[in-house]
Design a protein around this motif. Structure first.
Motif, PDB file in Angstrom:
ATOM      1  N   VAL B 263       6.099   0.066   9.699  1.00 21.43           N
ATOM      2  CA  VAL B 263       6.500   1.258  10.452  1.00 21.43           C
ATOM      3  C   VAL B 263       5.372   2.286  10.458  1.00 21.43           C
ATOM      4  CG1 VAL B 263       8.103   3.190  10.504  1.00 21.43           C
ATOM      5  CG2 VAL B 263       8.931   0.919   9.972  1.00 21.43           C
ATOM      6  N   VAL B 264       4.790   2.487   9.291  1.00 21.26           N
ATOM      7  CA  VAL B 264       3.742   3.503   9.199  1.00 21.26           C
ATOM      8  C   VAL B 264       2.506   3.107   9.984  1.00 21.26           C
ATOM      9  CG1 VAL B 264       2.125   4.527   7.585  1.00 21.26           C
ATOM     10  CG2 VAL B 264       4.522   4.446   7.025  1.00 21.26           C
ATOM     11  N   LEU B 312      -4.124  -0.585   6.401  1.00 16.58           N
ATOM     12  CA  LEU B 312      -3.195   0.533   6.513  1.00 16.58           C
ATOM     13  C   LEU B 312      -3.935   1.856   6.393  1.00 16.58           C
ATOM     14  CD1 LEU B 312      -0.281   1.487   6.654  1.00 16.58           C
ATOM     15  CD2 LEU B 312      -0.148   1.286   4.191  1.00 16.58           C
ATOM     16  N   ILE B 313      -4.782   1.955   5.383  1.00 19.82           N
ATOM     17  CA  ILE B 313      -5.454   3.229   5.132  1.00 19.82           C
ATOM     18  C   ILE B 313      -6.431   3.566   6.240  1.00 19.82           C
ATOM     19  CG2 ILE B 313      -7.035   4.372   3.574  1.00 19.82           C
ATOM     20  CD1 ILE B 313      -5.518   3.401   1.370  1.00 19.82           C
ATOM     21  N   ILE B 314      -7.217   2.574   6.657  1.00 15.57           N
ATOM     22  CA  ILE B 314      -8.199   2.854   7.711  1.00 15.57           C
ATOM     23  C   ILE B 314      -7.490   3.241   8.995  1.00 15.57           C
ATOM     24  CG2 ILE B 314     -10.009   1.850   9.121  1.00 15.57           C
ATOM     25  CD1 ILE B 314     -10.826   0.199   6.751  1.00 15.57           C
ATOM     26  N   ALA B 315      -6.430   2.503   9.305  1.00 11.10           N
ATOM     27  CA  ALA B 315      -5.722   2.792  10.549  1.00 11.10           C
ATOM     28  C   ALA B 315      -5.158   4.197  10.540  1.00 11.10           C
ATOM     29  CB  ALA B 315      -4.603   1.770  10.752  1.00 11.10           C
ATOM     30  N   VAL B 316      -4.661   4.642   9.371  1.00 12.46           N
ATOM     31  CA  VAL B 316      -4.093   5.980   9.320  1.00 12.46           C
ATOM     32  C   VAL B 316      -5.187   7.043   9.311  1.00 12.46           C
ATOM     33  CG1 VAL B 316      -2.617   7.488   7.986  1.00 12.46           C
ATOM     34  CG2 VAL B 316      -2.091   5.106   8.136  1.00 12.46           C
ATOM     35  N   MET B 317      -6.357   6.688   8.820  1.00 18.33           N
ATOM     36  CA  MET B 317      -7.434   7.684   8.727  1.00 18.33           C
ATOM     37  C   MET B 317      -8.081   7.949  10.068  1.00 18.33           C
ATOM     38  SD  MET B 317      -9.771   8.065   5.446  1.00 18.33           S
ATOM     39  CE  MET B 317     -10.636   6.542   5.576  1.00 18.33           C
ATOM     40  N   ILE B 318      -8.135   6.935  10.922  1.00 17.52           N
ATOM     41  CA  ILE B 318      -8.907   7.075  12.155  1.00 17.52           C
ATOM     42  C   ILE B 318      -8.452   8.249  13.011  1.00 17.52           C
ATOM     43  CG2 ILE B 318      -9.505   5.984  14.334  1.00 17.52           C
ATOM     44  CD1 ILE B 318      -9.848   3.420  12.939  1.00 17.52           C
ATOM     45  N   PRO B 319      -7.167   8.423  13.271  1.00 14.60           N
ATOM     46  CA  PRO B 319      -6.800   9.573  14.102  1.00 14.60           C
ATOM     47  C   PRO B 319      -7.177  10.886  13.447  1.00 14.60           C
ATOM     48  CG  PRO B 319      -4.857   8.332  13.451  1.00 14.60           C
ATOM     49  CD  PRO B 319      -6.022   7.568  12.984  1.00 14.60           C
TER      50      PRO B 319
ATOM     51  N   ILE C 128      -4.145  12.006   4.552  1.00 12.70           N
ATOM     52  CA  ILE C 128      -3.134  10.943   4.664  1.00 12.70           C
ATOM     53  C   ILE C 128      -1.957  11.294   3.772  1.00 12.70           C
ATOM     54  CG2 ILE C 128      -2.737   8.476   4.386  1.00 12.70           C
ATOM     55  CD1 ILE C 128      -5.600   7.971   4.634  1.00 12.70           C
ATOM     56  N   TYR C 129      -0.772  10.993   4.221  1.00 12.77           N
ATOM     57  CA  TYR C 129       0.399  11.301   3.418  1.00 12.77           C
ATOM     58  C   TYR C 129       0.402  10.465   2.146  1.00 12.77           C
ATOM     59  CZ  TYR C 129       2.097  14.121   7.149  1.00 12.77           C
ATOM     60  OH  TYR C 129       2.211  15.093   8.098  1.00 12.77           O
ATOM     61  N   PRO C 130       0.801  11.072   1.029  1.00 16.60           N
ATOM     62  CA  PRO C 130       0.694  10.371  -0.259  1.00 16.60           C
ATOM     63  C   PRO C 130       1.385   9.027  -0.276  1.00 16.60           C
ATOM     64  CG  PRO C 130       1.361  12.644  -0.588  1.00 16.60           C
ATOM     65  CD  PRO C 130       1.280  12.435   0.870  1.00 16.60           C
ATOM     66  N   ILE C 131       2.556   8.931   0.363  1.00 16.45           N
ATOM     67  CA  ILE C 131       3.256   7.670   0.254  1.00 16.45           C
ATOM     68  C   ILE C 131       2.478   6.563   0.943  1.00 16.45           C
ATOM     69  CG2 ILE C 131       4.719   7.907   2.313  1.00 16.45           C
ATOM     70  CD1 ILE C 131       6.971   6.755   0.648  1.00 16.45           C
ATOM     71  N   ILE C 132       1.819   6.900   2.044  1.00 11.39           N
ATOM     72  CA  ILE C 132       1.055   5.884   2.760  1.00 11.39           C
ATOM     73  C   ILE C 132      -0.212   5.545   1.997  1.00 11.39           C
ATOM     74  CG2 ILE C 132      -0.144   5.383   4.899  1.00 11.39           C
ATOM     75  CD1 ILE C 132       1.720   7.345   6.255  1.00 11.39           C
ATOM     76  N   ALA C 133      -0.910   6.586   1.560  1.00 11.54           N
ATOM     77  CA  ALA C 133      -2.175   6.345   0.862  1.00 11.54           C
ATOM     78  C   ALA C 133      -1.939   5.510  -0.386  1.00 11.54           C
ATOM     79  CB  ALA C 133      -2.818   7.675   0.499  1.00 11.54           C
ATOM     80  N   THR C 134      -0.901   5.861  -1.154  1.00  8.50           N
ATOM     81  CA  THR C 134      -0.691   5.120  -2.396  1.00  8.50           C
ATOM     82  C   THR C 134      -0.119   3.737  -2.125  1.00  8.50           C
ATOM     83  OG1 THR C 134       1.448   6.206  -2.689  1.00  8.50           O
ATOM     84  CG2 THR C 134      -0.441   7.153  -3.824  1.00  8.50           C
ATOM     85  N   LEU C 135       0.626   3.587  -1.031  1.00  8.64           N
ATOM     86  CA  LEU C 135       1.138   2.272  -0.672  1.00  8.64           C
ATOM     87  C   LEU C 135      -0.034   1.348  -0.366  1.00  8.64           C
ATOM     88  CD1 LEU C 135       3.765   0.752  -0.140  1.00  8.64           C
ATOM     89  CD2 LEU C 135       3.671   1.517   2.211  1.00  8.64           C
ATOM     90  N   GLY C 136      -0.986   1.859   0.413  1.00 11.67           N
ATOM     91  CA  GLY C 136      -2.146   1.053   0.759  1.00 11.67           C
ATOM     92  C   GLY C 136      -3.006   0.738  -0.449  1.00 11.67           C
ATOM     93  N   MET C 137      -3.308   1.781  -1.231  1.00 11.70           N
ATOM     94  CA  MET C 137      -4.200   1.553  -2.371  1.00 11.70           C
ATOM     95  C   MET C 137      -3.544   0.679  -3.428  1.00 11.70           C
ATOM     96  SD  MET C 137      -6.795   2.732  -1.290  1.00 11.70           S
ATOM     97  CE  MET C 137      -7.962   2.420  -2.604  1.00 11.70           C
ATOM     98  N   MET C 138      -2.208   0.712  -3.487  1.00 10.45           N
ATOM     99  CA  MET C 138      -1.516  -0.150  -4.455  1.00 10.45           C
ATOM    100  C   MET C 138      -1.891  -1.600  -4.197  1.00 10.45           C
ATOM    101  SD  MET C 138       2.574  -0.473  -4.930  1.00 10.45           S
ATOM    102  CE  MET C 138       3.060  -1.398  -3.521  1.00 10.45           C
TER     103      MET C 138
END
Lengths: 346, 330, 336
Positions: B263-264, B312-319, C128-138
């Protein structure tokens, strides 16, 4: 305008994939298994990061290399059946000739493995079995009767023939664990063990911290506990640590199925004077040769079939329960006498 | 009157440029790149049959992605979905094996899921001081716990032959699960984009207080959304159980994280009020095919973990980076 | 008249927090009595020692998580950070057996701090929102842990005695784990309540906009909070692998939810702005007791999960209802 653009988006998505297909597809989809190059043999273990499973894969790879095939090693990061189902589907797409699997669940893989068998892939299980309908044959590390019996014999000797004992197992649904526990309970019905009482079967879930707290709970709930049998590598190591920390060496005896590398410390210190196991490399190795024998048609998985398993010699398929199995051999005892040479092997 | 007519634009002009500058196109770009990479890595990937069949491996959890998009737009979260799947599946199996006809058992499965979702929804609106993550954390543990009480360490299964068809069957060349998913996706997209209900969901997510004051029944909508999530979890339970042929209390472990990732990645912000469901649907296929393709290339599971995390992280960072650039230019 | 009102209000506010904690303590006492009746070995020194030792690591992590949650964040990656730090520390120690355990702890904290800093950077600078950042880094950290281990476990015989002794040896008479936990609590109590930076954390969590307007550098605070969480996870990692004398790839998988549960029981609100040291201490203790007591009274392992979940849900709901009642009382007492 927007609607048009959005439909364009959806179309681009689907076309980009299908376009790739039509220009690059290697001939007809999923007709006959093309054996261009070496035949591919696959093994799926329970999960990654576990040295026992790593050794199984090593053994398998060695066997397949000896027969001249190519090995595919797969291990999910979580020990779930869902992950293994996905891997089975990926292997079917890669047109492997055989799959050997150490299952995370005896029944949940049935539809997936059936699909594999329908596609012409030979399916066997090793270590942790799938049900008889999902496989052609199961490679068992040792006769569960032998395992259960030797565990009870060892602990009985250690505690001097009488007292309370408890079993610390892994997860409550592991097929191999449950078959060993059943044999242990049956062995205890023998009159010569009438002074030994099994007070509890606890589950450590193959997790360090849970195994530790379950051991501590056992020691507190049953203050007269004389022995613990832990037929799981994580459980026996955890229990050994607890006994060491609490200084209960000699007061509470411990045996089980343990990796020599994990138990070396505790065998030398005397907390657990003997554990048993078998060589997981041999299990994988045998599975490799069994897969090859099935692919070549030397055996079909029926009871009575015989084949040669490389350096392990000749093996026979026997009937066990409602399926067939191949036995590796008897469990091997690790004690103070031989732990030095084995602790670096695995 | 010589007043000049002022034209107030109520909708932003959809220029070609602004259209392409959207999150979903970024995802499609990644999708295309991934397709090319996978195709280059392994010849088995670009096989229409395989790809269509591959959807069966990830679509079971995709059903929950649809209502979860609603939940996250509402600025809430539901981490109990996997436990709901397990509980619904377990109850269905146990009832079937005690004599209930399969069709009825399947309906009970959906009802259990819906009930679990409903419980979540009621708790979330009745105890607003507790955020949804805390409540669904507790229900996550409880629901799966109940499944364990019911089945303990046993498996339950032996379903009728035709049940297998749900998770593995094809209708023509298309898997049944894909067809059902497309239908659900269309329904959910319609609800979110074309109905007043959908607009209200966005409104609540953007500003819950203002929404309440404009007469939107925030509580009712939240309960409905959580209940829907439960219902879709029931549907996932049906398909997952069919794919496994049996069930245990520990199925669907870890699903909630995968679903939230999808979703994210689809551009739906956890702060609420933003994001479109197309993104989530594209993300489902993106992650699904990515895992499948890399799996065909036998990439080890641990490397796959890292790749998905980084994606996930890269995709969210780009915008974020893009926005900063634009701001700087001014 | 006005003074009377003000006094009553502050008195009322103090009541809410204290009341909740007293309620939790009362709950713990009730459980303790119940368990003791069923199994008299519960309240023995040995068992309590075991209990606290097992809860020590959880409580150390809870301190970090509390700070993160106060800033309206969440950190799902701590389990993976713990595993990675523990794995790297054990790997280093297994090839350098003469290394002092202090250095090993230092390595663990170092790795953890690095992991936490990355997360902190993503949340603060990256937006980045914490839940997303930590989900990814996890996922990333967990994958790295598996890669670092190369599929093997570090077992007891590869760890030097000094390393294993970290978790078993006593300092000044009490177990090292408990000692470290106590030190962490004293330091964080002082930090949170009596330093400016500590109070700033609460400010950022209660109202980020006014915090920014009043000159607090939100980004810096956020970065610091996640780095501290990382450092504590790193410390916990070394303690964990020392305690169990084993480092595996899937160590502490899913543990982050247990830590969050401990914080939630301790009254930390994930909407930000509130949380006390005493609260999370009680929360960790409660979870430790549940894990310890349930097997002791022979509760079937299949009931344990549901019971724990039920207790958590009941505890937070009761907390909320009590708070509402007290708030209502306060409101009705005010004279306008």
């Amino acid at each position: 305008m927007k609607k048009v653009l959005i439909t364009m988006m959806a179309l681009t998505l689907s076309l980009s994939t299908l376009a790739g297909c039509s220009t690059k597809a290697p001939g007809d989809p999923a007709k006959t298994p093309v054996a261009a190059g070496k035949a591919k043999y696959a093994i799926i273990v329970k999960n990654t990061g576990n040295p026992y499973n790593e050794k199984e894969m090593e053994g398998y790879k060695k066997a397949i290399a000896e027969i001249g095939g190519e090995t595919i090693l797969k291990a999910p990061d979580q020990p779930t059946a869902e992950a293994q189902i996905q891997m089975i589907q990926e292997l079917i797409a890669q047109k492997v000739v055989s799959i050997a699997i150490a299952a995370n669940d005896p029944d949940a893989l049935q539809p997936a493995l059936k699909k594999a068998m329908d596609a012409g892939i030979k399916v066997i299980s090793l270590d942790s079995a799938v049900n008889a309908q999902s496989r052609l044959v199961h490679v068992n590390q040792a006769d569960p009767n032998a395992i259960g019996r030797v565990e009870i014999e060892t602990i009985a000797k250690m505690i001097g023939g009488k007292g309370e004992i408890a079993i610390l197992s892994a997860t409550s649904q592991a097929t191999n664990q449950n078959s060993w526990i059943t044999v242990m309970k049956k062995t205890l019905e023998d009159p010569k063990y009438k002074d030994i009482k099994l007070v509890k079967v606890a589950y450590g879930d193959d997790l360090r911290d849970k195994s530790v707290s379950e051991t501590e709970a056992l020691l507190k709930t049953y203050p007269n506990l004389k022995g613990i049998v832990a037929p799981s590598t994580v459980a026996v190591a955890a229990a050994a640590k607890v006994l060491t920390d609490k200084g209960l060496k000699g007061k509470v005896q411990l045996t089980g199925l343990g990796l020599p590398s994990e138990m070396a410390d505790y065998i030398t210190s005397g907390v657990s004077t003997a554990v048993h196991l078998w060589n997981p490399m041999d299990v994988g190795y045998l599975a490799g040769y069994a897969s090859d024998a099935l692919v070549k048609g030397t055996i079909t998985g029926k009871a009575g079939d015989k084949f040669k398993a490389g350096t392990l010699g000749e093996k026979t398929v026997i009937t066990v329960g409602d399926g067939t199995e191949i036995m590796l051999g008897d469990p091997f005892e690790f004690n103070a006498g031989n732990i030095e040479q084995w602790k670096t092997v695995y | 009157m010589s007043m000049k007519q002022r034209i107030i634009i109520d909708k932003r002009q959809t220029t070609l440029k602004s259209f392409f500058f959207q999150w979903e196109w970024l995802l499609i770009l990644i999708f295309i790149i991934m397709t090319l990479v996978n195709g280059a890595l392994t010849p088995f990937y670009l096989n229409a049959n395989n790809l269509i069949g591959a959807t069966m491996t990830f679509l079971d959890k995709a059903f929950i992605v649809l209502p979860m998009a609603f939940v996250i737009i509402l600025a809430d979260i539901d981490i109990s979905v996997a436990s709901t799947v397990a509980l619904s599946s377990v109850i269905m199996a146990v009832l079937y094996n005690s004599g209930m006809p399969m069709g009825l058992a399947m309906i009970v499965c959906l009802l259990v899921g819906t009930l679990c979702g409903f419980i979540n929804g009621i708790l979330v609106v009745k105890f607003k001081e507790l955020s949804s993550i805390i409540i669904t954390l507790a229900t996550m543990i409880i629901f799966r716990g109940i499944a364990y009480i019911i089945l303990k360490d046993q498996a339950s299964g032996k379903f009728p032959e035709w049940f297998n068809f749900l998770g593995w069957g094809y209708v023509g060349v298309v898997p049944l699960i894909l067809i059902v998913f497309i239908i659900c996706a269309v329904i959910f997209t319609f609800i979110l984009t074309k109905t007043a209900f959908g607009r209200r969901v966005y409104a609540i997510g953007s500003n819950p207080v203002a929404s309440r004051f404009t007469g939107i029944k925030v509580d009712k909508i939240k309960v409905i959304v959580f209940t829907l999530t439960g219902l879709m979890a029931g549907i996932t339970a049906l398909f997952l159980t069919s794919r496994m042929g049996s069930t245990r209390p520990n199925i669907a472990t870890g699903y909630e994280l995968d679903i939230i990732t999808m979703v994210v990645l689809g551009g739906i912000s956890t702060a609420g009020g933003k994001g479109r469901i197309y993104g989530a649907i594209i993300a489902v296929f993106l992650i699904g095919f990515l895992k499948y393709g890399l799996g065909l290339f036998n990439v080890p599971a641990q490397v796959l973990l890292i790749i998905i995390g980084l994606l996930l992280i890269i995709a969210v960072m780009i915008p974020n980076l893009k926005l900063k650039k634009i701001k700087l230019r001014r | 008249m006005a003074e009377k009102v003000v006094l009553k209000k502050t008195f009322g506010k103090m009541n809410v927090g204290k009341l909740r904690e007293l309620g939790m303590i009362g709950f713990i006492i009730i459980i303790a009595i119940f368990v003791q009746m069923r199994n008299p070995r519960f309240l023995t020194l040995e068992n309590i020692n075991d209990l606290i030792k097992n809860a020590a690591i959880l409580s150390i992590l809870a301190v970090g998580m509390m700070m993160v949650m106060i800033t309206r964040g969440i950190d799902l990656s701590i389990g993976a950070t713990l595993a990675l730090s523990g794995m790297i520390a054990s790997l280093t120690v297994s090839v350098n057996p003469n290394m002092s355990p202090i250095i090993a702890i230092g390595i663990g904290i170092g790795v953890g701090t690095l992991c936490g800093a990355v997360v902190g950077g993503l949340v603060s600078k990256g937006g980045i929102y914490p839940i997303i950042a930590t989900l990814g880094m996890m996922s990333v950290y967990r994958g790295l842990t598996f890669l670092a281990s190369k599929g093997k476990w570090i077992s007891a015989q590869q760890m030097p005695v000094s390393f294993k002794a970290i978790a078993t040896s006593p300092i000044f008479g009490i177990n090292t784990l408990i000692f470290i936990a106590i030190i962490i609590y004293i330091i964080s109590y002082y930090f949170i309540n009596h330093t400016r930076t500590g109070r700033k954390i609460y400010a950022v969590g209660s109202n980020p906009e006014s915090a920014r307007v009043s000159g607090i550098n939100n980004n810096r605070i956020l970065f610091m909070v996640y780095t501290i969480m990382g450092a504590l996870s790193g410390l916990a990692g070394v303690l964990w692998v020392s305690k169990f004398a084993s480092a595996q790839g899937d160590t502490a998988s899913g543990y982050e939810l247990t830590v969050i549960a401990a914080c939630v029981l301790g009254g930390v609100n994930s909407a930000g702005g509130s949380g006390t040291i005493s609260g999370i201490l009680i929360g960790s203790l409660l979870i430790g007791i549940l894990n310890n007591a349930l097997p002791l009274i022979n509760v079937s392992p299949f009931w344990q999960q549901a019971i724990q979940g039920g207790i958590i849900l009941t505890a937070v709901i009761v907390n909320t209802i009590v708070k509402r009642r007290v708030d209502k009382n306060n409101l009705s007492r005010r004279q306008i």
